[in-house]
Design a protein around this motif. Structure first.
Motif, PDB file in Angstrom:
ATOM      1  N   ILE A  41     -97.831 -48.168  75.055  1.00 14.95           N
ATOM      2  CA  ILE A  41     -98.028 -48.358  75.942  1.00 14.95           C
ATOM      3  C   ILE A  41     -99.761 -48.483  76.462  1.00 14.95           C
ATOM      4  CG2 ILE A  41     -98.008 -46.605  77.765  1.00 14.95           C
ATOM      5  CD1 ILE A  41     -95.216 -46.577  76.509  1.00 14.95           C
ATOM      6  N   CYS A  42     -99.301 -49.803  76.789  1.00 10.46           N
ATOM      7  CA  CYS A  42    -100.652 -50.668  77.910  1.00 10.46           C
ATOM      8  C   CYS A  42    -101.087 -49.798  79.114  1.00 10.46           C
ATOM      9  CB  CYS A  42    -100.578 -51.621  77.301  1.00 10.46           C
ATOM     10  SG  CYS A  42    -100.090 -52.434  75.339  1.00 10.46           S
ATOM     11  N   GLN A  69    -106.020 -50.231  64.166  1.00 13.77           N
ATOM     12  CA  GLN A  69    -106.347 -48.861  62.735  1.00 13.77           C
ATOM     13  C   GLN A  69    -105.419 -48.142  62.756  1.00 13.77           C
ATOM     14  OE1 GLN A  69    -110.459 -48.401  64.808  1.00 13.77           O
ATOM     15  NE2 GLN A  69    -111.225 -50.620  63.620  1.00 13.77           N
ATOM     16  N   LEU A  70    -105.580 -47.619  64.237  1.00 13.49           N
ATOM     17  CA  LEU A  70    -104.424 -46.714  64.663  1.00 13.49           C
ATOM     18  C   LEU A  70    -103.026 -46.613  63.860  1.00 13.49           C
ATOM     19  CD1 LEU A  70    -105.511 -44.767  67.968  1.00 13.49           C
ATOM     20  CD2 LEU A  70    -105.778 -43.760  65.796  1.00 13.49           C
ATOM     21  N   ALA A  71    -102.590 -47.697  63.931  1.00 14.58           N
ATOM     22  CA  ALA A  71    -101.072 -48.030  63.557  1.00 14.58           C
ATOM     23  C   ALA A  71    -101.190 -48.108  62.226  1.00 14.58           C
ATOM     24  CB  ALA A  71    -100.731 -49.357  64.372  1.00 14.58           C
ATOM     25  N   GLN A  72    -102.240 -48.409  61.795  1.00 13.04           N
ATOM     26  CA  GLN A  72    -102.514 -48.335  60.125  1.00 13.04           C
ATOM     27  C   GLN A  72    -102.086 -47.121  59.148  1.00 13.04           C
ATOM     28  OE1 GLN A  72    -101.884 -50.935  57.941  1.00 13.04           O
ATOM     29  NE2 GLN A  72    -102.380 -52.813  59.327  1.00 13.04           N
ATOM     30  N   THR A  73    -102.568 -45.701  60.068  1.00  9.50           N
ATOM     31  CA  THR A  73    -102.618 -44.849  60.143  1.00  9.50           C
ATOM     32  C   THR A  73    -101.254 -43.906  59.595  1.00  9.50           C
ATOM     33  OG1 THR A  73    -102.436 -43.135  61.584  1.00  9.50           O
ATOM     34  CG2 THR A  73    -105.266 -43.666  60.881  1.00  9.50           C
ATOM     35  N   GLU A  74    -100.498 -44.762  59.920  1.00 12.07           N
ATOM     36  CA  GLU A  74     -98.507 -43.657  59.904  1.00 12.07           C
ATOM     37  C   GLU A  74     -98.088 -45.189  59.237  1.00 12.07           C
ATOM     38  OE1 GLU A  74     -97.618 -42.202  60.979  1.00 12.07           O
ATOM     39  OE2 GLU A  74     -98.159 -41.655  63.682  1.00 12.07           O
ATOM     40  N   ARG A  75     -98.025 -44.242  58.087  1.00 15.17           N
ATOM     41  CA  ARG A  75     -97.774 -45.059  57.040  1.00 15.17           C
ATOM     42  C   ARG A  75     -96.039 -45.587  56.525  1.00 15.17           C
ATOM     43  NH1 ARG A  75     -99.791 -40.854  53.173  1.00 15.17           N
ATOM     44  NH2 ARG A  75     -99.112 -41.622  51.651  1.00 15.17           N
ATOM     45  N   LEU A  76     -95.561 -44.920  57.450  1.00 14.37           N
ATOM     46  CA  LEU A  76     -93.939 -45.618  57.480  1.00 14.37           C
ATOM     47  C   LEU A  76     -93.922 -46.773  57.448  1.00 14.37           C
ATOM     48  CD1 LEU A  76     -92.159 -42.799  60.081  1.00 14.37           C
ATOM     49  CD2 LEU A  76     -92.090 -42.723  57.509  1.00 14.37           C
ATOM     50  N   SER A  77     -92.750 -47.219  57.371  1.00 14.67           N
ATOM     51  CA  SER A  77     -92.139 -48.632  57.272  1.00 14.67           C
ATOM     52  C   SER A  77     -91.879 -48.861  58.548  1.00 14.67           C
ATOM     53  CB  SER A  77     -91.533 -49.398  56.220  1.00 14.67           C
ATOM     54  OG  SER A  77     -91.893 -48.955  54.406  1.00 14.67           O
ATOM     55  N   PHE A  78     -92.052 -48.853  59.302  1.00 12.13           N
ATOM     56  CA  PHE A  78     -91.933 -49.616  60.630  1.00 12.13           C
ATOM     57  C   PHE A  78     -90.701 -51.119  61.513  1.00 12.13           C
ATOM     58  CE2 PHE A  78     -95.236 -46.836  61.641  1.00 12.13           C
ATOM     59  CZ  PHE A  78     -94.359 -45.195  62.576  1.00 12.13           C
ATOM     60  N   VAL A  79     -89.598 -50.531  60.998  1.00 13.10           N
ATOM     61  CA  VAL A  79     -88.975 -52.018  61.442  1.00 13.10           C
ATOM     62  C   VAL A  79     -89.577 -52.930  63.009  1.00 13.10           C
ATOM     63  CG1 VAL A  79     -87.233 -51.073  63.272  1.00 13.10           C
ATOM     64  CG2 VAL A  79     -87.293 -53.583  61.851  1.00 13.10           C
ATOM     65  N   SER A  80     -90.087 -52.281  63.643  1.00 12.84           N
ATOM     66  CA  SER A  80     -89.798 -53.194  64.626  1.00 12.84           C
ATOM     67  C   SER A  80     -91.358 -51.986  65.769  1.00 12.84           C
ATOM     68  CB  SER A  80     -89.029 -53.681  65.546  1.00 12.84           C
ATOM     69  OG  SER A  80     -88.913 -52.007  66.613  1.00 12.84           O
ATOM     70  N   ALA A  81     -92.246 -52.887  66.778  1.00 11.59           N
ATOM     71  CA  ALA A  81     -92.816 -52.850  67.804  1.00 11.59           C
ATOM     72  C   ALA A  81     -92.052 -52.461  69.126  1.00 11.59           C
ATOM     73  CB  ALA A  81     -94.229 -52.190  67.615  1.00 11.59           C
ATOM     74  N   ALA A  82     -91.950 -52.090  70.372  1.00 11.52           N
ATOM     75  CA  ALA A  82     -92.061 -52.358  71.261  1.00 11.52           C
ATOM     76  C   ALA A  82     -92.818 -51.822  71.956  1.00 11.52           C
ATOM     77  CB  ALA A  82     -90.699 -51.143  71.680  1.00 11.52           C
ATOM     78  N   LEU A  83     -93.836 -52.515  72.717  1.00 17.92           N
ATOM     79  CA  LEU A  83     -95.004 -52.564  73.507  1.00 17.92           C
ATOM     80  C   LEU A  83     -94.928 -52.918  74.799  1.00 17.92           C
ATOM     81  CD1 LEU A  83     -98.304 -54.676  71.759  1.00 17.92           C
ATOM     82  CD2 LEU A  83     -97.592 -54.802  73.876  1.00 17.92           C
ATOM     83  N   TRP A  84     -95.371 -51.894  75.811  1.00 21.85           N
ATOM     84  CA  TRP A  84     -94.875 -52.656  77.017  1.00 21.85           C
ATOM     85  C   TRP A  84     -96.306 -52.965  78.177  1.00 21.85           C
ATOM     86  CZ3 TRP A  84     -89.867 -52.398  78.541  1.00 21.85           C
ATOM     87  CH2 TRP A  84     -89.465 -51.914  78.159  1.00 21.85           C
ATOM     88  N   CYS A  85     -96.743 -54.092  78.676  1.00 25.92           N
ATOM     89  CA  CYS A  85     -97.955 -54.438  79.155  1.00 25.92           C
ATOM     90  C   CYS A  85     -97.241 -55.722  80.037  1.00 25.92           C
ATOM     91  CB  CYS A  85     -98.351 -54.546  77.999  1.00 25.92           C
ATOM     92  SG  CYS A  85    -100.163 -55.565  78.464  1.00 25.92           S
TER      93      CYS A  85
END
Length: 281
Positions: A45-46, A172-188
């Motif tokens: 959420i931007c 940097q914060l996204a790197q702390t989540e160590r799951l293998s995410f398939v995608s990101a939905a970015l709202w901006c």
């Protein structure tokens, strides 16, 4: 109290301590989707993001946090944090009845009690409206703790939330989540700012102001690591190379112009001009 999370489904080790918007689903997803994370994703959420659109997939996961394609984490710009939390509190509900009795949900409650993290959940007041307590079976969102504290092996029944200040911190914060995410939905609302944020994310697929759009128009180009851009079916598709990394980026694209047919391009004014030219001859 110092907390330390190990990477698996084992219990957390603690030093010096022991410790409605989208309710369409009718049952827990089959195929043992509660045994492991299957294609989890994140939401970003931007500033000035459209929260109403962004909340739809989030509320789906909060209601049924066991299954495929779950939203595991949400990253919220600091200027949107309070608005976002208000939206969640206004629309949050209890979990699906099968989740409420599941062992993963019971485990999540125990971990949240130990962590004492800021928790966003469905609450009810006491008789005089002075103290609010969590409703039994409420959906769960934990602030500023990553999924390592809950479970990396299977869906944790908790959505984690992080607050970021800029695109660099988001990465940097996204790197702390160590799951293998398939995608990101970015709202901006600003595409330039959205691209700046997208290029900081470790995910190979980033949707801007949309989610779960088929990637067929660019999948082959991504597989062959070939930068490519195409607009089709009202979406902008792009395979972009940044440093030595390739990403697929998709966002809605409104067509504001299209070529006229030959007959339509000849207006009445053009005909009058041609007649006047002939008369002069």
């Amino acid at each position: 109290m110092k907390l330390m999370a190990d990477g698996g489904d084992e219990s957390l080790r603690f030093k010096n301590a022991s410790c409605t918007l989208y309710l369409a689903a009718a049952s827990i997803s089959p195929e043992n989707s509660d045994k492991s994370w299957i294609d989890p994703s994140i939401i970003v959420i931007c500033e000035e993001a459209n929260l109403d659109e962004a909340m739809i997939p989030l509320f789906s996961t909060l209601y049924e946090p066991l299954g495929k394609n779950l939203i595991a984490s949400v990253f919220v710009h600091e200027t949107m944090r309070e608005k976002f939390i208000e939206k969640v509190r206004a629309g949050i509900s209890t979990v699906h009845r099968q989740v409420k009795t599941h062992e993963h949900y019971a485990r999540a409650l125990r971990l949240l009690d130990c962590l004492k993290s800021e928790l966003i959940c469905l609450q009810k007041p006491d008789d005089i409206g002075f103290i609010y307590k969590m409703v039994d079976g409420s959906s769960l969102m934990s602030c500023e703790f990553n999924q390592s504290f809950f479970s990396l092996e299977h869906p944790s029944c908790v959505v984690t939330m992080h607050t970021f200040r800029n695109a660099i911190e988001l990465g940097q914060l996204a790197q702390t989540e160590r799951l293998s995410f398939v995608s990101a939905a970015l709202w901006c609302p600003k595409i330039a700012a959205a691209y700046e944020a997208a290029l900081q994310l470790p995910m190979t697929t980033v949707y801007i102001n949309c989610c779960d759009v088929p990637l067929a128009p660019i999948r082959e180009f991504y597989d062959y690591k070939q930068p490519f851009v195409v607009m089709t079916d009202h979406y902008h598709y792009e395979v972009i190379k940044s440093m030595d990394r390739y990403q697929m980026i998709v966002f809605p694209a409104q067509v504001l112009w299209s070529p006229e047919s030959l007959n339509e391009s000849i207006t009445e004014k053009d005909i009058q001009v041609r007649k006047s030219q002939k008369s002069k001859r």
